[in-house]
Design a protein around this motif. Structure first.
Motif, PDB file in Angstrom:
ATOM      1  N   MET A   1       0.821  -1.198   0.000  1.00 54.71           N
ATOM      2  CA  MET A   1       0.000   0.000   0.000  1.00 54.71           C
ATOM      3  C   MET A   1       0.868   1.266   0.000  1.00 54.71           C
ATOM      4  SD  MET A   1      -3.047   0.936  -0.073  1.00 54.71           S
ATOM      5  CE  MET A   1      -4.267   2.057   0.416  1.00 54.71           C
ATOM      6  N   LEU A   2       1.987   1.203   0.691  1.00 55.30           N
ATOM      7  CA  LEU A   2       2.881   2.363   0.735  1.00 55.30           C
ATOM      8  C   LEU A   2       3.390   2.716  -0.664  1.00 55.30           C
ATOM      9  CD1 LEU A   2       4.337   4.498   2.357  1.00 55.30           C
ATOM     10  CD2 LEU A   2       6.164   2.846   2.789  1.00 55.30           C
ATOM     11  N   LYS A   3       3.691   1.685  -1.456  1.00 56.01           N
ATOM     12  CA  LYS A   3       4.169   1.928  -2.818  1.00 56.01           C
ATOM     13  C   LYS A   3       3.096   2.649  -3.628  1.00 56.01           C
ATOM     14  CE  LYS A   3       5.969  -0.472  -6.861  1.00 56.01           C
ATOM     15  NZ  LYS A   3       6.249  -1.779  -7.460  1.00 56.01           N
ATOM     16  N   THR A   4       1.831   2.257  -3.479  1.00 55.42           N
ATOM     17  CA  THR A   4       0.726   2.897  -4.189  1.00 55.42           C
ATOM     18  C   THR A   4       0.589   4.352  -3.779  1.00 55.42           C
ATOM     19  OG1 THR A   4      -0.439   0.798  -4.350  1.00 55.42           O
ATOM     20  CG2 THR A   4      -1.764   2.784  -4.615  1.00 55.42           C
ATOM     21  N   ILE A   5       0.692   4.610  -2.493  1.00 53.19           N
ATOM     22  CA  ILE A   5       0.562   5.980  -1.983  1.00 53.19           C
ATOM     23  C   ILE A   5       1.696   6.868  -2.487  1.00 53.19           C
ATOM     24  CG2 ILE A   5       0.625   7.393   0.114  1.00 53.19           C
ATOM     25  CD1 ILE A   5      -0.876   5.026   1.493  1.00 53.19           C
ATOM     26  N   THR A   6       2.917   6.346  -2.455  1.00 51.90           N
ATOM     27  CA  THR A   6       4.044   7.158  -2.919  1.00 51.90           C
ATOM     28  C   THR A   6       3.971   7.391  -4.423  1.00 51.90           C
ATOM     29  OG1 THR A   6       5.499   5.222  -3.092  1.00 51.90           O
ATOM     30  CG2 THR A   6       5.572   6.474  -1.029  1.00 51.90           C
ATOM     31  N   PHE A   7       3.511   6.379  -5.177  1.00 52.62           N
ATOM     32  CA  PHE A   7       3.371   6.561  -6.623  1.00 52.62           C
ATOM     33  C   PHE A   7       2.288   7.595  -6.927  1.00 52.62           C
ATOM     34  CE2 PHE A   7       1.626   5.700 -10.815  1.00 52.62           C
ATOM     35  CZ  PHE A   7       2.771   5.783 -11.578  1.00 52.62           C
ATOM     36  N   ALA A   8       1.152   7.512  -6.231  1.00 50.27           N
ATOM     37  CA  ALA A   8       0.071   8.482  -6.434  1.00 50.27           C
ATOM     38  C   ALA A   8       0.557   9.889  -6.101  1.00 50.27           C
ATOM     39  CB  ALA A   8      -1.140   8.116  -5.582  1.00 50.27           C
ATOM     40  N   SER A   9       1.296  10.034  -5.018  1.00 49.88           N
ATOM     41  CA  SER A   9       1.838  11.348  -4.637  1.00 49.88           C
ATOM     42  C   SER A   9       2.749  11.900  -5.720  1.00 49.88           C
ATOM     43  CB  SER A   9       2.610  11.242  -3.325  1.00 49.88           C
ATOM     44  OG  SER A   9       1.765  10.855  -2.288  1.00 49.88           O
ATOM     45  N   MET A  10       3.586  11.032  -6.265  1.00 49.07           N
ATOM     46  CA  MET A  10       4.488  11.450  -7.330  1.00 49.07           C
ATOM     47  C   MET A  10       3.682  11.863  -8.570  1.00 49.07           C
ATOM     48  SD  MET A  10       7.566   9.352  -9.180  1.00 49.07           S
ATOM     49  CE  MET A  10       6.446   8.203  -9.965  1.00 49.07           C
ATOM     50  N   HIS A  11       2.660  11.084  -8.909  1.00 53.68           N
ATOM     51  CA  HIS A  11       1.832  11.377 -10.091  1.00 53.68           C
ATOM     52  C   HIS A  11       1.129  12.725  -9.942  1.00 53.68           C
ATOM     53  CE1 HIS A  11      -0.850   9.536 -13.383  1.00 53.68           C
ATOM     54  NE2 HIS A  11      -1.049  10.827 -13.367  1.00 53.68           N
ATOM     55  N   PHE A  12       0.507  12.967  -8.786  1.00 51.84           N
ATOM     56  CA  PHE A  12      -0.157  14.245  -8.543  1.00 51.84           C
ATOM     57  C   PHE A  12       0.841  15.400  -8.619  1.00 51.84           C
ATOM     58  CE2 PHE A  12      -3.348  11.506  -6.477  1.00 51.84           C
ATOM     59  CZ  PHE A  12      -4.513  12.028  -7.029  1.00 51.84           C
ATOM     60  N   SER A  13       2.010  15.217  -8.026  1.00 48.14           N
ATOM     61  CA  SER A  13       3.024  16.273  -8.003  1.00 48.14           C
ATOM     62  C   SER A  13       3.523  16.614  -9.400  1.00 48.14           C
ATOM     63  CB  SER A  13       4.210  15.849  -7.125  1.00 48.14           C
ATOM     64  OG  SER A  13       3.779  15.645  -5.809  1.00 48.14           O
ATOM     65  N   ILE A  14       3.776  15.594 -10.199  1.00 48.40           N
ATOM     66  CA  ILE A  14       4.263  15.826 -11.557  1.00 48.40           C
ATOM     67  C   ILE A  14       3.186  16.507 -12.399  1.00 48.40           C
ATOM     68  CG2 ILE A  14       4.961  14.679 -13.707  1.00 48.40           C
ATOM     69  CD1 ILE A  14       6.433  12.622 -11.892  1.00 48.40           C
ATOM     70  N   ALA A  15       1.938  16.026 -12.289  1.00 46.50           N
ATOM     71  CA  ALA A  15       0.840  16.653 -13.044  1.00 46.50           C
ATOM     72  C   ALA A  15       0.715  18.122 -12.668  1.00 46.50           C
ATOM     73  CB  ALA A  15      -0.473  15.913 -12.782  1.00 46.50           C
ATOM     74  N   PHE A  16       0.795  18.418 -11.376  1.00 47.14           N
ATOM     75  CA  PHE A  16       0.705  19.805 -10.919  1.00 47.14           C
ATOM     76  C   PHE A  16       1.859  20.636 -11.452  1.00 47.14           C
ATOM     77  CE2 PHE A  16       2.200  22.995  -7.900  1.00 47.14           C
ATOM     78  CZ  PHE A  16       1.114  23.868  -7.927  1.00 47.14           C
ATOM     79  N   LEU A  17       3.076  20.149 -11.250  1.00 44.56           N
ATOM     80  CA  LEU A  17       4.259  20.917 -11.622  1.00 44.56           C
ATOM     81  C   LEU A  17       4.319  21.196 -13.119  1.00 44.56           C
ATOM     82  CD1 LEU A  17       6.818  22.246 -10.569  1.00 44.56           C
ATOM     83  CD2 LEU A  17       8.001  20.069 -10.909  1.00 44.56           C
ATOM     84  N   VAL A  18       4.083  20.176 -13.937  1.00 46.84           N
ATOM     85  CA  VAL A  18       4.145  20.361 -15.392  1.00 46.84           C
ATOM     86  C   VAL A  18       3.088  21.362 -15.855  1.00 46.84           C
ATOM     87  CG1 VAL A  18       3.772  19.202 -17.618  1.00 46.84           C
ATOM     88  CG2 VAL A  18       5.209  18.131 -15.880  1.00 46.84           C
ATOM     89  N   THR A  19       1.868  21.219 -15.348  1.00 44.25           N
ATOM     90  CA  THR A  19       0.796  22.137 -15.760  1.00 44.25           C
ATOM     91  C   THR A  19       1.064  23.556 -15.286  1.00 44.25           C
ATOM     92  OG1 THR A  19      -0.765  20.300 -15.674  1.00 44.25           O
ATOM     93  CG2 THR A  19      -1.690  22.515 -15.742  1.00 44.25           C
ATOM     94  N   TRP A  20       1.528  23.685 -14.068  1.00 51.16           N
ATOM     95  CA  TRP A  20       1.842  25.009 -13.529  1.00 51.16           C
ATOM     96  C   TRP A  20       2.941  25.683 -14.354  1.00 51.16           C
ATOM     97  CZ3 TRP A  20       5.054  25.996  -8.544  1.00 51.16           C
ATOM     98  CH2 TRP A  20       5.052  27.350  -8.236  1.00 51.16           C
ATOM     99  N   ASN A  40      -7.275   9.005 -15.183  1.00 49.79           N
ATOM    100  CA  ASN A  40      -6.311   7.959 -15.514  1.00 49.79           C
ATOM    101  C   ASN A  40      -6.581   6.692 -14.705  1.00 49.79           C
ATOM    102  OD1 ASN A  40      -4.152   6.910 -16.883  1.00 49.79           O
ATOM    103  ND2 ASN A  40      -2.611   7.948 -15.679  1.00 49.79           N
ATOM    104  N   SER A  41      -6.925   6.831 -13.438  1.00 48.32           N
ATOM    105  CA  SER A  41      -7.225   5.674 -12.587  1.00 48.32           C
ATOM    106  C   SER A  41      -8.481   4.954 -13.054  1.00 48.32           C
ATOM    107  CB  SER A  41      -7.403   6.118 -11.133  1.00 48.32           C
ATOM    108  OG  SER A  41      -6.195   6.643 -10.649  1.00 48.32           O
ATOM    109  N   ILE A  42      -9.494   5.706 -13.451  1.00 49.66           N
ATOM    110  CA  ILE A  42     -10.723   5.101 -13.967  1.00 49.66           C
ATOM    111  C   ILE A  42     -10.431   4.368 -15.283  1.00 49.66           C
ATOM    112  CG2 ILE A  42     -13.013   5.622 -14.914  1.00 49.66           C
ATOM    113  CD1 ILE A  42     -13.057   7.988 -12.829  1.00 49.66           C
ATOM    114  N   ALA A  43      -9.663   4.992 -16.155  1.00 44.26           N
ATOM    115  CA  ALA A  43      -9.294   4.352 -17.417  1.00 44.26           C
ATOM    116  C   ALA A  43      -8.505   3.075 -17.172  1.00 44.26           C
ATOM    117  CB  ALA A  43      -8.486   5.324 -18.282  1.00 44.26           C
TER     118      ALA A  43
END
Length: 60
Positions: A1-20, A40-43
């Motif tokens: 579960m920790l791996k999923t949480i850290t991956f999700a955090s990284m994904h959100f951060s990258i999406a935010f940073l690139v768009t910003w 992306n998760s639903i897809a």
């Protein structure tokens, strides 16, 4: 579960940073960081269902 949480955090951060960085708008960066990973998760859920249905998971 920790791996999923850290991956999700990284994904959100990258999406935010690139768009910003591309738009210069922190609000749009935040919106994309929420919407894109959610869609992306639903897809991915439906991708997995198709993968199992059509037998692509079986080694040939």
């Amino acid at each position: 579960m920790l791996k999923t949480i850290t991956f999700a955090s990284m994904h959100f951060s990258i999406a935010f940073l690139v768009t910003w960085l591309l738009t210069g708008d922190i609000m749009i960066g935040g919106l994309v960081a929420i919407v894109e990973p959610t869609i992306n998760s639903i897809a991915y859920f439906f991708h997995e269902k198709a993968w199992l249905k059509w037998g692509w998971h079986v080694a040939h």
